[in-house]
Design an enzyme around this catalytic site. Structure first.
Site, PDB file in Angstrom:
ATOM      1  N   TYR A 110       0.870  -1.183   0.000  1.00 39.78           N
ATOM      2  CA  TYR A 110       0.000   0.000   0.000  1.00 39.78           C
ATOM      3  C   TYR A 110       0.900   1.224   0.000  1.00 39.78           C
ATOM      4  O   TYR A 110       1.822   1.318   0.825  1.00 39.78           O
ATOM      5  CB  TYR A 110      -0.882   0.009   1.263  1.00 39.78           C
ATOM      6  CG  TYR A 110      -1.668   1.281   1.418  1.00 39.78           C
ATOM      7  CD1 TYR A 110      -2.982   1.360   0.981  1.00 39.78           C
ATOM      8  CD2 TYR A 110      -1.082   2.421   1.971  1.00 39.78           C
ATOM      9  CE1 TYR A 110      -3.692   2.536   1.088  1.00 39.78           C
ATOM     10  CE2 TYR A 110      -1.785   3.604   2.074  1.00 39.78           C
ATOM     11  CZ  TYR A 110      -3.093   3.657   1.638  1.00 39.78           C
ATOM     12  OH  TYR A 110      -3.792   4.833   1.736  1.00 39.78           O
ATOM     13  N   GLU A 200      -3.154   7.363  -4.322  1.00 40.45           N
ATOM     14  CA  GLU A 200      -3.089   6.099  -3.591  1.00 40.45           C
ATOM     15  C   GLU A 200      -2.930   4.937  -4.566  1.00 40.45           C
ATOM     16  O   GLU A 200      -3.620   4.881  -5.582  1.00 40.45           O
ATOM     17  CB  GLU A 200      -4.371   5.915  -2.777  1.00 40.45           C
ATOM     18  CG  GLU A 200      -4.355   4.679  -1.885  1.00 40.45           C
ATOM     19  CD  GLU A 200      -5.716   4.461  -1.216  1.00 40.45           C
ATOM     20  OE1 GLU A 200      -5.841   4.733  -0.021  1.00 40.45           O
ATOM     21  OE2 GLU A 200      -6.645   4.016  -1.908  1.00 40.45           O
TER      22      GLU A 200
END
Ligand code: GDP
Ligand code: MN
Length: 390
Positions: A110, A200
């Site tokens: 992530y 993201e």
């Protein structure tokens, strides 16, 4: 402003961030043709909406044949997709991203960049628990969420990448370290040059052969910077906003729906917040935030009033104007015209102060409208609270 995954991935490509090859499709035929023109099978059929959490909700399908592409596309396009971020009625899907399927996944990470308001700078968030929502990772494994601040005068420094990666088990080799560092640098370049609020990648995957690919991409932009990001502004799709956001956008109003039953119209965001505080102190709840802005004209006042009145929950309306740039007589004639266009069936309380206040009060008085005038904001708040409690 939010954009779709396929648009975010186009920007990733522009900035040299590796993404799977993919094509946009809006029909079943296009979906199948797109798949056939891409490496695969397998392929991935991905619902394009402005909300995350699609995977668990059935909006992301890994498929192995053209027939399966068609079936997945048909299923995704036929029912609204309900994810934790869409609200209970879900979001209808009109666009699909068809991608080559990445199969030999070794690890998932992530990575995101957001502005940290306390540190007053961008921060990069990194986790080796990719694929999960970041809220879930930080709730279950807070030790796996690493954060590094970014000094905007210097840009992203490679040692920050090493700070993240030295915690990994096993530690990546030099080549991999270089790839991470380069990707993070490019992600930051994108973030800063396009005035983003969020970029993201979840998941960023490393394949067994050592390739690095961003499987997902999410970007949102600072609306206040869109004036200097014309090509970003073009990516805007009003279809993805809710009906209230669309109306506010069309009317150029700063309107946010809240849970209460008092319609509020104010000029200036600070004054609007203070007004809502006072309403709450008086024991009532605002139905909306509406800042018509310092330079509002008659049309905006009229449209603001229309928006408030089309909210069926509204039991009373408070208009609080401090006339600075906005003149009280302009406001008053806006209210009067608005009220004549749409019948106001609920009590209306007005507090006016500032430039041309006498003219404004005169216009209201002569309008034949039924409304109450408050002498100050505190009185206005308690008058309005009495209306909805009464
Ligand atoms: P989100 O649920 O809205 O965040 O959508 P994502 O694009 O992140 O997709 C959800 C999940 O589907 C990912 O976390 C991956 O595990 C999986 N996924 C997406 N694309 C691929 C792919 O090309 N290959 C494989 N094996 N899995 C994928
Ligand atoms: Mn994702």
């Amino acid at each position: 402003m939010k954009i779709y995954e396929f648009q975010a991935k186009d920007l990733f490509r522009d900035f040299g961030i590796p993404v799977p090859s993919g094509k946009l499709a809006t029909t079943l035929g296009q979906a199948v043709d797109s798949a056939k023109s891409l490496p695969g099978p397998p392929w991935v059929v991905k619902a394009q909406i402005h909300a995350g959490g699609r995977g668990k909700a059935g909006g992301i399908r890994l498929v192995n044949s053209a027939e399966q592409v068609e079936r997945a596309a048909e299923e995704i396009l036929s029912v609204p997709l309900i994810t934790p971020q869409t609200g209970p009625s879900g979001q209808k899907v009109r666009k699909l991203l068809i991608e080559e399927g990445i199969v030999d996944i070794n690890r998932e990470f992530y990575i995101s960049i957001v502005i940290d308001r306390e540190l007053e700078c961008p921060v990069m968030i990194f986790s080796q628990a990719g694929g999960m929502e970041v809220e879930e990772i930080s709730a279950k494994h807070p030790e796996l969420v690493l954060i590094e601040s970014i000094d905007i005068a210097r840009g992203f420094m490679p040692y920050k990448a090493r700070n993240f990666l030295y915690s990994l088990e096993p530690m990546p080799d030099k080549v991999m370290l270089g790839k991470f560092s380069e990707l993070m640098t490019r992600l930051y370049e994108l973030f800063i040059s396009k005035d983003c609020l969020l970029v993201e990648i979840n998941p960023l995957v490393i394949t067994k052969s050592g390739k690095m690919v961003a499987l997902d991409a999410k970007i949102s932009f600072d609306d206040n910077a869109l004036f200097r990001q014309k090509e970003i502004e073009q990516l805007h799709d009003p279809y993805e906003m809710d009906e209230w956001e669309i109306k506010a956008f069309q009317y150029d109003l700063n309107y946010i729906k809240l849970d209460g039953n008092i319609g509020v119209m104010v000029n200036g965001a600070g004054l609007a917040m203070a007004t809502m505080d006072l309403i709450k102190l008086a024991g009532a709840e605002p139905a909306n935030f509406l800042d018509i802005g310092g330079g509002a004209n008659e049309r905006m006042v009229r449209n603001g009033l229309k928006m408030i009145l089309s909210d069926k929950r509204v039991k009373a309306i408070l208009i609080n104007i401090f006339g600075g740039i906005m003149r009280c007589d302009v406001l008053a004639s806006g209210v009067v015209k608005g009220a004549k266009e749409i019948e106001i069936k609920v009590p209306l309380i007005v507090r006016l102060e500032g430039t041309n206040v006498e003219e404004g009060r005169e216009i209201l008085k002569n309008s034949g409208l039924d409304f109450s005038v408050a002498k100050d904001l505190e009185e206005a708040a308690s008058m309005i609270a009495k209306q909805v409690k009464g």
